[in-house]
Write a protein that holds these residues in place. Structure first.
Motif, short mmCIF file in Angstrom:
data_model
loop_
_atom_site.label_atom_id
_atom_site.label_comp_id
_atom_site.label_asym_id
_atom_site.label_seq_id
_atom_site.Cartn_x
_atom_site.Cartn_y
_atom_site.Cartn_z
N MET A 59 0.87 -1.18 0.00
CA MET A 59 0.00 0.00 0.00
C MET A 59 0.91 1.23 0.00
SD MET A 59 -3.12 -1.52 0.99
CE MET A 59 -3.38 -3.27 1.18
N TRP B 272 0.39 4.16 0.66
CA TRP B 272 0.12 5.12 1.74
C TRP B 272 0.47 4.58 3.10
CZ3 TRP B 272 -3.15 3.91 -2.22
CH2 TRP B 272 -3.93 2.76 -2.03
N LYS B 273 0.99 3.36 3.15
CA LYS B 273 1.42 2.82 4.44
C LYS B 273 2.95 2.78 4.48
CE LYS B 273 -2.54 -0.27 5.24
NZ LYS B 273 -3.10 0.23 6.50
N TYR C 84 0.09 -5.20 8.33
CA TYR C 84 -1.24 -5.26 7.72
C TYR C 84 -2.02 -6.55 8.05
CZ TYR C 84 -4.84 -5.09 4.10
OH TYR C 84 -6.04 -5.11 3.43
N ASP D 295 -8.27 0.97 4.46
CA ASP D 295 -6.89 0.62 4.07
C ASP D 295 -6.62 0.87 2.60
OD1 ASP D 295 -6.00 -0.38 6.56
OD2 ASP D 295 -7.02 -2.28 6.20
N VAL D 296 -7.63 0.69 1.76
CA VAL D 296 -7.35 0.67 0.32
C VAL D 296 -8.12 1.75 -0.44
CG1 VAL D 296 -7.30 -0.73 -1.77
CG2 VAL D 296 -6.89 -1.81 0.44
N PRO E 239 -7.78 5.80 0.89
CA PRO E 239 -6.46 6.39 0.65
C PRO E 239 -6.16 6.51 -0.83
CG PRO E 239 -6.28 4.54 2.18
CD PRO E 239 -7.71 4.60 1.76
N SER E 240 -6.60 5.51 -1.59
CA SER E 240 -6.29 5.53 -3.01
C SER E 240 -7.07 6.63 -3.73
CB SER E 240 -6.54 4.13 -3.57
OG SER E 240 -7.16 4.17 -4.79
#
Lengths: 256, 249
Positions: free
Chosen positions: A89, A91-92, A100, B163-164, B167-168
């Motif tokens: 990811m 953004w992580k 995760y 999580d996905v 943010p994306s």
């Protein structure tokens, strides 16, 4: 004495495009407990699809895939996967990416922190915990992918051409790391690759698939003792013969 | 030379050329920057400018915030669910194609030309579409590979969003807000021309009507400054909420 079977693929058929394209038909395969099984095949033969089916990420048309006695229909926490495209990811940070799977498993914070530290250390990423993936090289990104998969301490580790997109030098470094990690704690591992050397060096057995529809052409036992490194495998007296056998099977040429 | 010396230098050159060429023109059309500076001080001293700015800011910020809330919500819903997309897309396309200015009188009637409400609504109308459409694109553009990773690690639907998907979509949303700022300022001024007769827009009309070009320019410059400040704010926000995007700068 052979170890008990961990995953068995029984008479599995997979089709794409509303049945027009048969990826594999009536495929049988067994992964034994604690073994590293390499699956080798020409590109486009459905190796990745097979792995996705083994993780329950893709449906199968008929047959069944069994993990420890239970049929696989959806991803299980006993299994984790390392992806060819890394799948981090953006953004992580490194730490959060490694954490995760542990967070999704709702483990206690202390356990998560301890495991994340341990596996970041194991894959050699200490000091990069706070970096974002974009700041890392491809090799380092895949170390994160590996740590993320290992951190959930799965019974089975599935790897889909994990080093396929890396340059040759980085690839060899990571292959050796994986050999070392396996040596420290052998766990059932299925490793997809189209590199013959990699399949032999990493696997206890190499399953050679034919081109589509994929069938198991042959299963070759790699009688090269561990601990191994890429260099020690290639220098081993058995290597050339194993490689030639694999390459004849992959390229579909009759034995010389 | 640093970026900033070039930026400030270019503004200084324009101002200097303007200052020296302006006296050659009819003072009813063009006044030099120095005269505008004097007018600025006068309008501040009389308190007119501050009062107008506060009125305009209320409508602009209120309208923008409402547009972001509505736009992000509808963008997420239509980006994720096909039925919602099919239900809303014709309406959105139709409304987006009509020049928003054409709807200003209607908004005035709906809100009875009273208070901030019609001007807030006008700003919302101007801002909502870029936010909505960008958010929708962002939600749809989620990397398939990452969705598969999330499934492989047994994600819940809620964690899939946090999580996905969200943010994306974040950089898309921010880009939408940036577009919305420019459009929102237009909406604000036009609404002040036609609905409210207040705020910076009204100052422009008022001093334009009496040929006080120097004073008329003051609110124009303030609107430009508002644009710069709000864009800067979004950029700062982007650094805070999406620090992984710094690689692109």
């Amino acid at each position: 004495m052979a170890a008990p079977i961990r995953i068995s693929v029984e008479h599995v058929t997979k089709r794409f495009a509303a049945g027009a394209l048969t990826v594999f038909e009536d495929l049988d395969l067994a992964v034994r407990d604690g073994e590293a099984l390499s699956i080798l095949g020409p590109s486009g033969c459905g190796k990745t699809t097979l792995l996705r089916c083994m993780h329950g990420l893709a449906d199968i048309e008929s047959g069944r895939i069994v993990l420890d006695g239970d049929e696989i229909r959806a991803p299980s926490r006993k299994v984790s996967m390392v992806f060819q495209h890394f799948g981090l990811m953006p953004w992580k940070r490194v730490r959060e990416n490694v954490a995760y799977g542990l967070e999704l498993a709702r483990l206690p914070r202390a356990t998560i922190d301890e495991r994340v530290d341990r596996y970041i250390e194991m894959v050699g990423l200490r000091g990069f915990e706070r970096a974002y993936p974009y700041a890392l090289s491809g090799g380092m990104q895949q170390r994160v992918g590996l740590a993320r998969a290992l951190a959930v301490e799965p019974d089975v580790l599935l790897m889909d051409e994990p080093f396929g997109s890396l340059d040759a030098l980085t690839r060899e470094v990571l292959q050796n790391e994986l050999l070392r990690i396996y040596q420290e704690r052998p766990r059932t591992m299925v490793f997809i690759t189209h590199s013959i050397e990699e399949a032999i060096a990493l696997g206890d057995r190499v399953v050679v698939l034919s081109s589509r529809p994929a069938r198991v052409r042959e299963i070759i036992a790699v009688d090269i003792e561990r601990p191994r490194t890429m260099a020690s495998v290639i220098a081993h007296s058995r290597f050339v013969e194993l490689r030639d056998r694999c390459s004849r099977l992959v390229l579909d040429r009759p034995a010389a | 030379m640093t970026d900033w010396t070039v930026r400030l230098g270019s503004i200084a050159v324009v101002l200097l050329v303007w200052e020296f060429l302006a006296p050659g023109w009819n003072p009813l059309i063009i006044r030099p920057p120095s005269a505008i500076a004097v007018a600025f001080v006068e309008l501040v001293q009389s308190g007119e400018l501050q009062a107008a700015l506060v009125t305009s800011l209320r409508a602009f910020v209120g309208g923008l915030v409402i547009a972001v809330v509505i736009g992000v919500f509808l963008g997420v819903v239509t980006g994720r669910w096909r039925t919602a997309f099919n239900a809303l897309d014709p309406l959105v396309s139709a409304l987006y194609s009509v020049p928003s200015v054409a709807l200003i009188p209607l908004i005035g009637f709906i809100f009875k030309f009273q208070g901030d409400a019609p001007r807030v609504a006008a700003v919302t109308l101007f801002c909502v579409f870029p936010v909505l459409i960008n958010t929708q694109q962002g939600v749809r553009n989620v990397d398939r590979g990452l969705l598969e990773v999330a499934r492989a690690f047994n994600t819940s639907e809620r964690r899939l969003w946090t999580d996905v998907i969200l943010p994306s979509a974040t950089p898309f949303v921010l880009a939408g807000i940036r577009l919305a700022i420019g459009r929102g300022l237009i909406g604000m001024i036009v609404a002040e021309f036609f609905i409210g007769l207040v705020g910076l827009g009204y100052l422009i009309i008022q001093y334009g009507n009496v040929f006080r070009i120097d004073r008329m320019f003051v609110p124009v410059i303030v609107v430009a400054a508002m644009g710069i400040v709000f864009m800067g704010l979004i950029q700062w926000l982007e650094g805070r909420v999406a620090p992984w995007l710094r690689r692109e700068q």
